[in-house]
Design an enzyme around this catalytic site. Structure first.
Site, mmCIF file in Angstrom:
data_model
loop_
_atom_site.group_PDB
_atom_site.id
_atom_site.type_symbol
_atom_site.label_atom_id
_atom_site.label_comp_id
_atom_site.label_asym_id
_atom_site.label_seq_id
_atom_site.Cartn_x
_atom_site.Cartn_y
_atom_site.Cartn_z
ATOM 1 N N CYS A 193 0.868 -1.183 0.000
ATOM 2 C CA CYS A 193 0.000 0.000 0.000
ATOM 3 C C CYS A 193 0.907 1.236 0.000
ATOM 4 O O CYS A 193 1.629 1.460 0.987
ATOM 5 C CB CYS A 193 -0.893 -0.013 1.227
ATOM 6 S SG CYS A 193 -1.944 1.453 1.371
ATOM 7 N N CYS A 219 -4.609 6.155 -4.670
ATOM 8 C CA CYS A 219 -4.021 4.810 -4.604
ATOM 9 C C CYS A 219 -2.574 4.942 -5.066
ATOM 10 O O CYS A 219 -2.328 5.186 -6.257
ATOM 11 C CB CYS A 219 -4.805 3.851 -5.487
ATOM 12 S SG CYS A 219 -4.133 2.165 -5.499
ATOM 13 N N GLY A 220 -1.630 4.802 -4.147
ATOM 14 C CA GLY A 220 -0.222 5.017 -4.481
ATOM 15 C C GLY A 220 0.327 3.956 -5.414
ATOM 16 O O GLY A 220 0.971 4.268 -6.433
HETATM 17 N N1 LIG Z 1 -6.520 -2.184 -2.056
HETATM 18 C C1 LIG Z 1 -5.121 -2.464 -2.424
HETATM 19 C C2 LIG Z 1 -4.200 -2.162 -1.227
HETATM 20 C C3 LIG Z 1 -4.109 -0.677 -0.925
HETATM 21 C C4 LIG Z 1 -3.428 0.050 -2.070
HETATM 22 C C5 LIG Z 1 -3.590 1.559 -2.079
HETATM 23 N N2 LIG Z 1 -4.386 2.114 -1.013
HETATM 24 C C6 LIG Z 1 -2.251 2.244 -2.201
HETATM 25 O O1 LIG Z 1 -2.094 3.387 -1.728
HETATM 26 O O2 LIG Z 1 -1.331 1.635 -2.833
HETATM 27 C C7 LIG Z 1 -4.973 -3.939 -2.799
HETATM 28 O O3 LIG Z 1 -5.821 -4.756 -2.394
HETATM 29 O O4 LIG Z 1 -3.968 -4.245 -3.480
#
Ligand SMILES: N[C@H](CCC[C@H](N)C(=O)O)C(=O)O
Length: 280
Positions: A82, A214-215
């Protein structure tokens, strides 16, 4: 059992952060199991604290790391990585301007706290070496072309011209997330290249739905754009998400992507986290 947490956010992608660097592996595993079972209630924006997910900070797994980040999505699933959450963990662990490594389920990630405003609720700017993208090739879902890219977690990116990326993320995101081509499900990105070289991005996140940012999705989108000749190497690219901009850069083909953006502690508190069995 009451658990102390910090509510953290990066561009509005928000999380409960529990700092358990003092926990033994067995205690940490048991806590993560309880949090995964309770995540939908804890992340509910009316019945719980509210958030896109939960970040658990544990002791380091490797010699050079200061801590480990474990991520739990809103739905209780455990993603590998994340990006926005890692900026928040780096800020919370560093407590000042300096460089450190945080272990994750996608490997160790070098972090640099570039700006730090101290206090009970600190904030700042953090740069993360997100590592190299893994380009997994083209996919077609519902007649639309996607690029499959891993940043440790899976992403499916579609580039649009005249269509609305928000409407597509909200309308098509759920079906793409669960398409059988993605055995572990996928995060779903709809991106539009802008005349100034920036990228407008909306993300339907695996296990969370639409988020403010979403990074890993921004990094996967840049990787796909560069691979398709839509964006340059060795230059900062601004990815504009609903919650604000991230600055990304890939210096050479196949190389690591550096992501720079804000992180903040919004408040601290305590919350009841029931034993896993009682939430069944
Ligand atoms: N939901 C994503 C994880 C959080 C990614 C996102 N919040 C970021 O900032 O990268 C997944 O299941 O791969």
């Amino acid at each position: 059992m009451l658990e102390r947490f910090a509510k953290v956010e990066g561009l509005g992608n928000d999380f409960l952060l529990l700092d358990r660097r003092d926990a033994s592996p067995a205690v940490l595993d048991a806590l993560v199991a309880r949090l995964r079972a309770a995540a939908p209630a804890l992340c509910d924006r009316r019945l719980g604290v509210g958030g896109d997910g939960i970040l658990v900070v544990g002791p380091p797994r490797t010699a050079e790391a200061a801590a480990t980040m474990i991520v739990v999505n809103h739905d209780g699933s455990r993603p590998e990585m994340c990006g926005n959450g890692l900026r928040c963990v780096a800020l919370a662990v560093a407590g000042a301007v300096h460089q450190l490594v945080i272990d994750t389920d996608a490997g160790p990630k070098p972090c640099a706290v570039r700006e730090f405003h101290p206090g009970t609720c600190p904030s700042g700017q953090v740069a993360i070496d997100m590592g190299p993208p893994d380009l997994l090739g083209p996919r077609r879902v519902g007649g639309r072309a996607f690029a499959a890219v891993s940043m440790g977690n899976p992403h499916a990116i579609a580039f649009v011209r005249d269509e609305d990326p928000e409407a597509l993320a909200r309308g098509d995101g759920p079906a793409v997330e669960r398409d059988p081509q993605f055995p572990d499900r996928t995060n779903v990105e709809f991106a539009r290249l802008e005349a100034d070289g920036s990228i407008t991005l909306w993300v339907w996140e695996r296990g969370c739905g639409i988020t403010s940012a979403c990074g890993t999705g921004a990094c996967a989108t840049l990787a796909a754009a560069i691979a398709e000749g839509l964006a340059p190497h060795a230059r900062d690219v601004v990815v504009r998400l609903p919650g604000g901009p991230l600055m990304l850069r890939q210096d050479r083909a196949g190389g690591s992507i550096t992501m720079t953006g804000p992180a903040r502690v919004a408040f601290v508190g305590e919350v009841e986290v029931p034993a896993a069995s009682s939430t069944a």
